[in-house]
Design a protein around this motif. Sequence first.
Motif, mmCIF file in Angstrom:
data_model
loop_
_atom_site.group_PDB
_atom_site.id
_atom_site.type_symbol
_atom_site.label_atom_id
_atom_site.label_comp_id
_atom_site.label_asym_id
_atom_site.label_seq_id
_atom_site.Cartn_x
_atom_site.Cartn_y
_atom_site.Cartn_z
ATOM 1 N N LEU A 116 0.827 -1.203 0.000
ATOM 2 C CA LEU A 116 0.000 0.000 0.000
ATOM 3 C C LEU A 116 0.865 1.259 0.000
ATOM 4 O O LEU A 116 0.536 2.246 -0.674
ATOM 5 C CB LEU A 116 -0.947 -0.006 1.201
ATOM 6 C CG LEU A 116 -2.073 -1.046 1.136
ATOM 7 C CD1 LEU A 116 -2.858 -1.066 2.441
ATOM 8 C CD2 LEU A 116 -3.004 -0.772 -0.039
ATOM 9 N N ALA A 117 1.960 1.234 0.730
ATOM 10 C CA ALA A 117 2.863 2.396 0.727
ATOM 11 C C ALA A 117 3.424 2.632 -0.672
ATOM 12 O O ALA A 117 3.519 3.774 -1.139
ATOM 13 C CB ALA A 117 3.985 2.185 1.729
ATOM 14 N N ASP A 118 3.783 1.551 -1.377
ATOM 15 C CA ASP A 118 4.308 1.699 -2.732
ATOM 16 C C ASP A 118 3.236 2.185 -3.699
ATOM 17 O O ASP A 118 3.516 2.982 -4.602
ATOM 18 C CB ASP A 118 4.895 0.373 -3.214
ATOM 19 C CG ASP A 118 6.210 0.032 -2.523
ATOM 20 O OD1 ASP A 118 6.784 0.931 -1.878
ATOM 21 O OD2 ASP A 118 6.656 -1.123 -2.621
ATOM 22 N N ILE A 119 2.020 1.705 -3.523
ATOM 23 C CA ILE A 119 0.919 2.182 -4.372
ATOM 24 C C ILE A 119 0.679 3.668 -4.125
ATOM 25 O O ILE A 119 0.422 4.440 -5.054
ATOM 26 C CB ILE A 119 -0.352 1.363 -4.103
ATOM 27 C CG1 ILE A 119 -0.175 -0.072 -4.617
ATOM 28 C CG2 ILE A 119 -1.578 2.007 -4.767
ATOM 29 C CD1 ILE A 119 -1.283 -1.019 -4.215
ATOM 30 N N GLY A 120 0.777 4.071 -2.872
ATOM 31 C CA GLY A 120 0.562 5.472 -2.540
ATOM 32 C C GLY A 120 1.565 6.399 -3.195
ATOM 33 O O GLY A 120 1.299 7.589 -3.369
ATOM 34 N N LYS A 121 2.735 5.862 -3.583
ATOM 35 C CA LYS A 121 3.762 6.675 -4.237
ATOM 36 C C LYS A 121 3.545 6.824 -5.737
ATOM 37 O O LYS A 121 4.320 7.525 -6.401
ATOM 38 C CB LYS A 121 5.140 6.055 -3.992
ATOM 39 C CG LYS A 121 5.553 6.020 -2.521
ATOM 40 C CD LYS A 121 6.854 5.240 -2.346
ATOM 41 C CE LYS A 121 7.215 5.107 -0.875
ATOM 42 N NZ LYS A 121 8.428 4.256 -0.681
ATOM 43 N N LEU A 122 2.540 6.175 -6.286
ATOM 44 C CA LEU A 122 2.347 6.215 -7.739
ATOM 45 C C LEU A 122 1.841 7.566 -8.230
ATOM 46 O O LEU A 122 1.888 7.835 -9.428
ATOM 47 C CB LEU A 122 1.380 5.101 -8.177
ATOM 48 C CG LEU A 122 1.914 3.674 -8.012
ATOM 49 C CD1 LEU A 122 0.881 2.661 -8.487
ATOM 50 C CD2 LEU A 122 3.219 3.492 -8.779
ATOM 51 N N SER A 123 1.296 8.359 -7.369
ATOM 52 C CA SER A 123 0.927 9.754 -7.650
ATOM 53 C C SER A 123 -0.271 9.928 -8.580
ATOM 54 O O SER A 123 -0.629 11.049 -8.925
ATOM 55 C CB SER A 123 2.135 10.528 -8.222
ATOM 56 O OG SER A 123 2.396 10.140 -9.562
ATOM 57 N N VAL A 124 -0.891 8.823 -9.011
ATOM 58 C CA VAL A 124 -2.109 8.913 -9.815
ATOM 59 C C VAL A 124 -3.122 7.936 -9.221
ATOM 60 O O VAL A 124 -2.766 7.027 -8.464
ATOM 61 C CB VAL A 124 -1.856 8.550 -11.299
ATOM 62 C CG1 VAL A 124 -0.921 9.555 -11.953
ATOM 63 C CG2 VAL A 124 -1.333 7.135 -11.436
#
Length: 427
Positions: free
Chosen positions: A109-117
Motif C-alpha cells: 500500500l505504501a508503494d501504491i501510494g507513491k504512484l501519484s495517480v
Amino acid sequence: MPPGGGIPGMRWPFGLGILDDQPVFLSRWTLSLEHPTVTLFIHTADWQIGKAFARVQDPAKRTLLQEARFRAIGRLGQLVREQAAEFVVVAGDLFESATVPRATVSKALADIGKLSVPVFAIPGNHDHGGTGGLWSQDYFVREQAELAPNLTLLLDFEPLLLDDAVLLPCPLLRRHDSHDPTAWLQRQDLDWQAFGDRPRIVLAHGSVHGFTTETEADEDELEGGAMNRINLARLPEGEIDYIALGDWHGTKAVGERAWYSGALEQDRFARGSDYSAGNALVVQVNRGGAPTVITHRTGSANWHDVQARFNTDADLDGLIGAMKDTIGNRVDEDLVQMTLSGSLGFAARDQLDQRLDVWRNRLLRLKLRDDTTIAPTEAEVEALTERSADPLIAKVASALQAERLAADAEAADIARLALRELYRLAH
C-alpha cells in the motif's frame, strides 16, 4: 505509439497494438476534434504481492523474488511519470491471497501510494471480493486510508464515471465462479448514452480462451478452466472501447480491444516462444476508436529455458557456452528451466555436476530435468582395463565392463555405476 505521443487532435492512419516490438491488430482510426476525449492510462494485472514461491528451496532466494514484486511497483511509478498516464488499472489479483502478512500489505500500500495517480483495482480469484476477503479486513481498510488514498477498490457491478473515462468493473466475488463476471454489461437497462463521449473501459479477471491445460508441476493453480469464464462475444458491440483483462500471466491480445496485460513481474517459465510476461500496457483510447496499446517492461527477474542434448562429451562445452550467453556473470537475477538428454562419459558427467552446482548457487532457481545417461567413453574403458601398473584395477574393470555389456539391464546398470566409482578412485 503514434509520433507526437498521441496528442488529441493529431491524425494518424491506424491504431497499433505493439507486443515485443511487433505491431498487431492494425485498424483504421482517427484522433480528431470530433473525438475530443482521449484517455491514456496503464493496464496491469496479477501483481500477486505476497506470492510464496514455495518451489524455490533457498529461503533467501524466495525473499529476493518476493521483493522483486515491490520493485516492479516502483518501475510502474516511473512509467506513469514518463507517459503522463492519467490513472492505473489493476485487473485482479493485486495480492496473492487474503492471508498475506500484514507487513506485506503495508509495504504494498505504501508503494501504491507513491504512484501519484489514481489506481483502480478489481478483485481476482486470488484476492476475491467476497466474505473473508482481504478488502474488508480492518487492518487493510485502515492502512489503505492512510498509505494509499489513491487506491480505489471496485467491488460493485456498476459504472464508475471519471472525467475522461468510464470504468466498467467486473469483480470476482469468489475464487471460482461459474457465472460470467461481465454478464451485467449485457443488461437491457444499462444506459450507455449517459456516458457521453467518454471512452468505456471494462476491467475483468478470468479466462476467455478456456485455458484448461494444467500448469507445470511446480505451479500452484489451474489457470482459467471452467470457472471465471468471460464471453467477449456477448458484450454489446460498439459500446466498449477497451477490455482490460487479468488472470493469464502472459501479455496477450485476444481481440482488437481486449488484452491481457500479463503479470507485472513474471512468476513462471514461458509456455511458448511467444510468451511474454513482466509487463504493463500503456493504453491510449478514445470513444469509438481502436485503442493504441504498447507493451512496457516492468519485471526484473529473468526467466530462461535452456535445452541441451549430449551426443558426445564435446557437446558439454556447448551447454556451458549457452549458459554463459544466457546469464553472463549475474548472480541472483535469473531463473533457468534446463532440460538435458543424451549421454556423457564419466569425466564429462563429473564436470557437468560441478557446473550444475555453480549454477544452482548463482541462479534464483534452477529447475532441472536431467535425462542424461552415464556411460564410459572408449578411452575411459581403456584407461581402466589396460592399467599395467594396476593389474587389480584392470582385472576388476574388465569384469565390470563385461557385466555392463551383458543382457541383464539391472546388472548392467549396477556395473556401470561401479565402473564410475572405480574410475573416480583410479583418477
